[in-house]
Design a protein around this motif. Sequence first.
Motif, PDB file in Angstrom:
ATOM      1  N   HIS A  94      70.483 -74.414 -60.374  1.00 32.33           N
ATOM      2  CA  HIS A  94      71.723 -74.618 -59.628  1.00 32.33           C
ATOM      3  C   HIS A  94      72.770 -75.486 -60.313  1.00 32.33           C
ATOM      4  O   HIS A  94      73.878 -75.615 -59.799  1.00 32.33           O
ATOM      5  CB  HIS A  94      71.391 -75.186 -58.252  1.00 32.33           C
ATOM      6  CG  HIS A  94      70.959 -74.145 -57.275  1.00 32.33           C
ATOM      7  ND1 HIS A  94      69.756 -73.492 -57.398  1.00 32.33           N
ATOM      8  CD2 HIS A  94      71.585 -73.607 -56.205  1.00 32.33           C
ATOM      9  CE1 HIS A  94      69.649 -72.611 -56.413  1.00 32.33           C
ATOM     10  NE2 HIS A  94      70.740 -72.653 -55.689  1.00 32.33           N
ATOM     11  N   PHE A 112      73.714 -69.229 -51.799  1.00 35.81           N
ATOM     12  CA  PHE A 112      72.631 -70.012 -51.206  1.00 35.81           C
ATOM     13  C   PHE A 112      73.140 -71.009 -50.159  1.00 35.81           C
ATOM     14  O   PHE A 112      74.302 -71.424 -50.200  1.00 35.81           O
ATOM     15  CB  PHE A 112      71.885 -70.805 -52.290  1.00 35.81           C
ATOM     16  CG  PHE A 112      71.077 -69.961 -53.224  1.00 35.81           C
ATOM     17  CD1 PHE A 112      69.791 -69.559 -52.879  1.00 35.81           C
ATOM     18  CD2 PHE A 112      71.593 -69.555 -54.444  1.00 35.81           C
ATOM     19  CE1 PHE A 112      69.042 -68.769 -53.738  1.00 35.81           C
ATOM     20  CE2 PHE A 112      70.861 -68.771 -55.313  1.00 35.81           C
ATOM     21  CZ  PHE A 112      69.576 -68.369 -54.955  1.00 35.81           C
ATOM     22  N   PRO A 114      72.025 -74.740 -49.113  1.00 31.94           N
ATOM     23  CA  PRO A 114      71.141 -75.870 -49.415  1.00 31.94           C
ATOM     24  C   PRO A 114      70.459 -76.367 -48.133  1.00 31.94           C
ATOM     25  O   PRO A 114      71.112 -76.533 -47.103  1.00 31.94           O
ATOM     26  CB  PRO A 114      72.101 -76.931 -49.972  1.00 31.94           C
ATOM     27  CG  PRO A 114      73.334 -76.178 -50.368  1.00 31.94           C
ATOM     28  CD  PRO A 114      73.431 -75.050 -49.386  1.00 31.94           C
ATOM     29  N   PHE A 250      66.244 -74.167 -50.980  1.00 37.35           N
ATOM     30  CA  PHE A 250      67.419 -73.349 -50.685  1.00 37.35           C
ATOM     31  C   PHE A 250      67.004 -72.103 -49.908  1.00 37.35           C
ATOM     32  O   PHE A 250      65.877 -71.621 -50.031  1.00 37.35           O
ATOM     33  CB  PHE A 250      68.105 -72.902 -51.977  1.00 37.35           C
ATOM     34  CG  PHE A 250      68.649 -74.018 -52.817  1.00 37.35           C
ATOM     35  CD1 PHE A 250      69.967 -74.416 -52.707  1.00 37.35           C
ATOM     36  CD2 PHE A 250      67.830 -74.677 -53.724  1.00 37.35           C
ATOM     37  CE1 PHE A 250      70.470 -75.441 -53.492  1.00 37.35           C
ATOM     38  CE2 PHE A 250      68.320 -75.712 -54.509  1.00 37.35           C
ATOM     39  CZ  PHE A 250      69.649 -76.094 -54.389  1.00 37.35           C
TER      40      PHE A 250
END
Length: 318
Positions: A94, A112, A114, A250
């Motif tokens: 990431h 995504f 988090p 994630f």
Amino acid sequence: MRVLLLTIALLLSNWSKAAAEHYPSQRITVIAPFAPGSGTDGVARIVFKRLSELLKATIVIDNRVGANGALGATAAARSAPDGYTLLVGGTSTHAANPSMLKSIQYDPITDFVPISQFGLFPYFLIVDPGLPVKNVADLVALAKSKPGSLTFGYANALGQLSGEAFKRRAGIDIAAVPYRNSPQVVTDIIAKRVSMTFMDMAPAVSQVEAGSARALATTNLVRSSHFPAIPTMKEGGLEFINISAWTGLFAPKDTPPEIVAKLSEGVREVLGEAEIRSRLADIGFEAQWIGPAEFAKHVKDDMELWASTTREAGIERQ
């Protein structure tokens, strides 16, 4: 039309809440994008074993290895946003990959959601104990006396960046040797097929403790609380970038916020347990939970940091 849209939105909201109330009702798959025995894999197995007990659900780890974590991250990004396929990602997937790879099939920010950060691995300079060096200054002097004779192995973006930054800041000539995973690098350190590496302590802690590998310094600004006897690179006489490997959870974009919140709270509870923190500390991991909003900001900030540090290190995208 407006009434229809409001009705659809209400139905989706009610579905999301209902899904969260019954979540989890089936097996959860967590994609770990690095090999068994790696730091990311080790953290995942400790955290999710306990989380499965709290959620009363089966959680399985699926190791999808390749492309610096990009293969696993891509698979997770393309999964259904229902909370049953998750990604244990980190600095490589990431923050580093957008700056290190020419093309990746996912966007770390938009693909995504988090959930929560687990914490971080301090990074260390680990060398072949047969080298006639006691500290960083000795290693730099040896490398300068024998240009091109020493090598550094790396299995991920952090290891590569650290090695290249070391070359530039120390003004030395050492050859880079890529590996598929960190345990293989450690094996070749022990076998004297590679001179040094930069990595977290998880794959190497037993070898360092046994003396078959030697940790010269940490790349962090302060000494590790778990390995306080190992000095920093700066204490060894070399100004260095502050590198560590963070890890977190994630979900694919559009995963219901109620499910994200439930998972985040579960991780917070797991990481708050003394036994779990102790087991993580045994592999050199420093547990530091942060929730979805703060975690999202951390990911964005780290991406920007990597963009600048890779330029400094002169690393070209591969």
